[in-house]
Design a protein around this motif. Structure first.
Motif, mmCIF file in Angstrom:
data_model
loop_
_atom_site.group_PDB
_atom_site.id
_atom_site.type_symbol
_atom_site.label_atom_id
_atom_site.label_comp_id
_atom_site.label_asym_id
_atom_site.label_seq_id
_atom_site.Cartn_x
_atom_site.Cartn_y
_atom_site.Cartn_z
ATOM 1 N N THR A 133 0.843 -1.196 0.000
ATOM 2 C CA THR A 133 0.000 0.000 0.000
ATOM 3 C C THR A 133 0.876 1.243 0.000
ATOM 4 O O THR A 133 1.853 1.325 0.748
ATOM 5 N N HIS A 134 0.545 2.212 -0.830
ATOM 6 C CA HIS A 134 1.340 3.421 -0.940
ATOM 7 C C HIS A 134 0.807 4.528 -0.029
ATOM 8 O O HIS A 134 -0.388 4.559 0.298
ATOM 9 N N VAL A 135 1.716 5.408 0.337
ATOM 10 C CA VAL A 135 1.351 6.511 1.223
ATOM 11 C C VAL A 135 0.259 7.372 0.606
ATOM 12 O O VAL A 135 -0.632 7.857 1.311
ATOM 13 N N ARG A 136 0.305 7.583 -0.700
ATOM 14 C CA ARG A 136 -0.693 8.435 -1.351
ATOM 15 C C ARG A 136 -2.111 7.900 -1.194
ATOM 16 O O ARG A 136 -3.080 8.656 -1.296
ATOM 17 N N ASP A 137 -2.239 6.577 -0.953
ATOM 18 C CA ASP A 137 -3.566 5.981 -0.806
ATOM 19 C C ASP A 137 -4.131 6.154 0.603
ATOM 20 O O ASP A 137 -5.336 5.943 0.816
ATOM 21 N N ILE A 138 -3.285 6.532 1.547
ATOM 22 C CA ILE A 138 -3.703 6.601 2.948
ATOM 23 C C ILE A 138 -3.624 8.019 3.505
ATOM 24 O O ILE A 138 -4.474 8.429 4.301
ATOM 25 N N ALA A 139 -2.632 8.774 3.076
ATOM 26 C CA ALA A 139 -2.388 10.101 3.650
ATOM 27 C C ALA A 139 -3.583 11.032 3.447
ATOM 28 O O ALA A 139 -4.338 10.905 2.486
ATOM 29 N N THR A 140 -3.728 11.974 4.373
ATOM 30 C CA THR A 140 -4.735 13.027 4.236
ATOM 31 C C THR A 140 -4.263 14.006 3.174
ATOM 32 O O THR A 140 -3.203 14.624 3.325
ATOM 33 N N ARG A 141 -5.029 14.152 2.102
ATOM 34 C CA ARG A 141 -4.607 14.967 0.966
ATOM 35 C C ARG A 141 -4.857 16.453 1.232
ATOM 36 O O ARG A 141 -5.803 16.842 1.916
#
Length: 254
Positions: A133-141
């Motif tokens: 899983t990549h950070v971009r899929d979890i991080a608050t944008r």
């Protein structure tokens, strides 16, 4: 033959663990090297963005406007690319004893924030594979951010009102220059209050000594000392509560 085959089969998991440990160590060292470079760049950006920056300002010592975010001394922020995995980000956070990282895009602009709470709530609780899983899929944008010249009270009120533990600090171009941690801000504020309290106690004792020395000689001096003492008497929690019972606040209090 059976014993030899069984021993070989039993060593397979151990060998796999050793290989994974070596890979994790390589990733951690690479992350630390990249982080060191990035922190140096962030320090330089913060120095350039600060008031009085430049050769002349650095010679004099850049002044920081009181009451601004810059006066809160934001900490250097850990930054990562949005394409790394959760495992790599978590290893970086563990290596630096940090509980958050800021996610930047290819142009080093702020793109998101990833915290230890995200690991617990969005990865582990959801049963996701941290290795894929990549950070971009979890991080608050696109998180809310402030600049160095934003009023400190506005920044702190935002953090308290919205329940933010961290608040990114960026320059006008959107480059990351630091990170506010409300726990650190409150701790430093309490330290300042304690130092001010100790100084006030010493001054109050000195005034009491002056009053005792001059009490029988000048009514004007006594009046002056009493007035000064009243102005030094700051309100405490009892004046705020007005005799009412304090409100008990729990973890789930809205």
């Amino acid at each position: 033959m059976m014993s030899s085959t069984q021993n070989s089969a039993g060593n397979v998991p151990e060998q796999a663990r050793k290989r994974q440990t070596r890979r994790d160590e390589i990733i951690r060292k690479k992350a630390e090297t990249d982080l060191s470079k990035k922190m140096n760049q962030n320090r330089q950006k913060a120095a350039d963005a600060a008031p009085g920056a430049g050769p002349a300002g650095r010679r004099r010592g850049a002044s920081v406007a009181a009451g601004t975010v810059a006066a809160l001394r934001p900490a250097p922020a850990l930054t990562v690319r949005d394409g790394i995995t959760i495992t790599e980000a978590a290893q970086l956070m563990a290596a630096k004893r940090a509980d958050s990282v800021l996610v930047v895009d290819d142009e080093e602009r702020l793109a998101g924030i990833f915290t230890a709470k995200d690991v617990a709530f969005r990865v582990v609780a959801e049963g996701l594979d941290a290795r894929t899983t990549h950070v971009r899929d979890i991080a608050t944008r696109d998180p809310l951010c402030v600049t160095s010249d934003t009023a400190a009270t506005d920044a702190l009120n935002t953090m308290v009102g919205r329940g933010f533990r961290h608040l990114p600090v960026c320059n006008e171009e959107g480059d990351v220059v630091g990170l506010l941690d409300i726990i650190r801000c409150m701790y430093e504020a309490l330290e300042k209050m304690e130092r001010a309290h100790q100084s006030s106690k010493a001054l109050y004792a000195a005034i009491a000594g002056v009053e005792k020395e001059w009490s029988g000689q000048s009514a004007q001096m006594v009046t002056f000392v009493n007035t000064l003492r009243e102005r030094m008497s700051f309100p405490d929690m009892t004046t705020v509560l007005d005799g009412s019972d304090p409100i008990a606040v729990g973890p789930r209090t809205p």
